[in-house]
Design a protein around this motif. Structure first.
Motif, PDB file in Angstrom:
ATOM      1  N   ALA A  59       5.551   2.366  -8.438  1.00 42.17           N
ATOM      2  CA  ALA A  59       4.194   1.256  -8.722  1.00 42.17           C
ATOM      3  C   ALA A  59       4.986   0.010  -9.297  1.00 42.17           C
TER       4      ALA A  59
ATOM      5  N   PHE B  95       2.135   2.042  -3.793  1.00 38.19           N
ATOM      6  CA  PHE B  95       1.359   2.427  -4.400  1.00 38.19           C
ATOM      7  C   PHE B  95       0.810   4.040  -3.888  1.00 38.19           C
TER       8      PHE B  95
ATOM      9  N   CYS C  78      -4.054  -3.927  -6.609  1.00 31.65           N
ATOM     10  CA  CYS C  78      -4.824  -3.606  -5.510  1.00 31.65           C
ATOM     11  C   CYS C  78      -6.364  -3.506  -5.861  1.00 31.65           C
TER      12      CYS C  78
ATOM     13  N   ASN D 248      -1.810  -0.514 -10.375  1.00 25.33           N
ATOM     14  CA  ASN D 248      -2.475  -0.448  -9.201  1.00 25.33           C
ATOM     15  C   ASN D 248      -3.664  -1.283  -9.527  1.00 25.33           C
TER      16      ASN D 248
ATOM     17  N   ALA E 206       1.230   7.217  -6.218  1.00 32.03           N
ATOM     18  CA  ALA E 206       0.080   8.019  -6.675  1.00 32.03           C
ATOM     19  C   ALA E 206       0.384   9.457  -6.231  1.00 32.03           C
TER      20      ALA E 206
ATOM     21  N   PHE F 110       0.949   3.438 -13.712  1.00 33.17           N
ATOM     22  CA  PHE F 110       0.256   3.357 -12.200  1.00 33.17           C
ATOM     23  C   PHE F 110      -1.031   2.932 -12.280  1.00 33.17           C
ATOM     24  N   LYS F 111      -2.108   2.980 -13.212  1.00 31.55           N
ATOM     25  CA  LYS F 111      -3.227   2.767 -13.578  1.00 31.55           C
ATOM     26  C   LYS F 111      -3.288   1.160 -13.757  1.00 31.55           C
TER      27      LYS F 111
ATOM     28  N   LYS G 197       0.717  -1.300  -0.082  1.00 32.52           N
ATOM     29  CA  LYS G 197      -0.078   0.128  -0.107  1.00 32.52           C
ATOM     30  C   LYS G 197       1.132   1.302   0.077  1.00 32.52           C
TER      31      LYS G 197
END
Length: 135
Positions: A48, A12, A133, A129, A16, A125-126, A9
């Protein structure tokens, strides 16, 4: 494994934050912010990728070297590593535009290439993630 979950967490969350910072700097449309912008975009993708590696319990050293990190991703998912391959160009933004040596010529940054770099960071990132996540 609670510590591992917190660590993932953290990677990430930090990714972000760096991405948000890059986007804020990009919105300024000012050459003054291009060096810090590419640094934060680079940091976002790096963190990431490290978060993804942490999910898969792949150890990595303290490094900004994107090639080394992408090669570790390939041990888990070759197609994902191919997707991440273009991020290798971001390695130079880890330190070169923040701590420029006098004898180290750098390519000039432009608003357009800063937009491309930030878009690359956002895409990475997208994707990572969502893989790690489910958010």
């Amino acid at each position: 494994m609670a510590d591992q979950g917190r660590m993932i967490k953290m990677w990430f969350r930090k990714s972000a934050q760096d991405l948000q910072t890059a986007n804020l700097l990009l919105a300024q449309k000012s050459e003054t912010f291009w060096g810090p912008l590419v640094f934060h975009a680079q940091q976002s993708t790096e963190k990431a990728i490290k978060g993804y590696l942490a999910v898969h319990k792949i150890r990595f050293s303290k490094t900004h070297d994107r090639e080394r990190l992408v090669n570790l991703v390939a041990k888990v998912d070759e197609k994902l590593a191919e997707y991440l391959h273009p991020t290798k160009i971001l390695t130079k933004y880890a330190v070169a535009y923040r701590y420029q040596e006098e004898n180290e010529p750098l390519e000039p940054l432009t608003q357009e290439n800063c937009e491309k770099i930030t878009a690359m960071a956002e895409s990475v990132f997208k994707k990572l993630n969502s893989l790690c996540c489910n958010t």
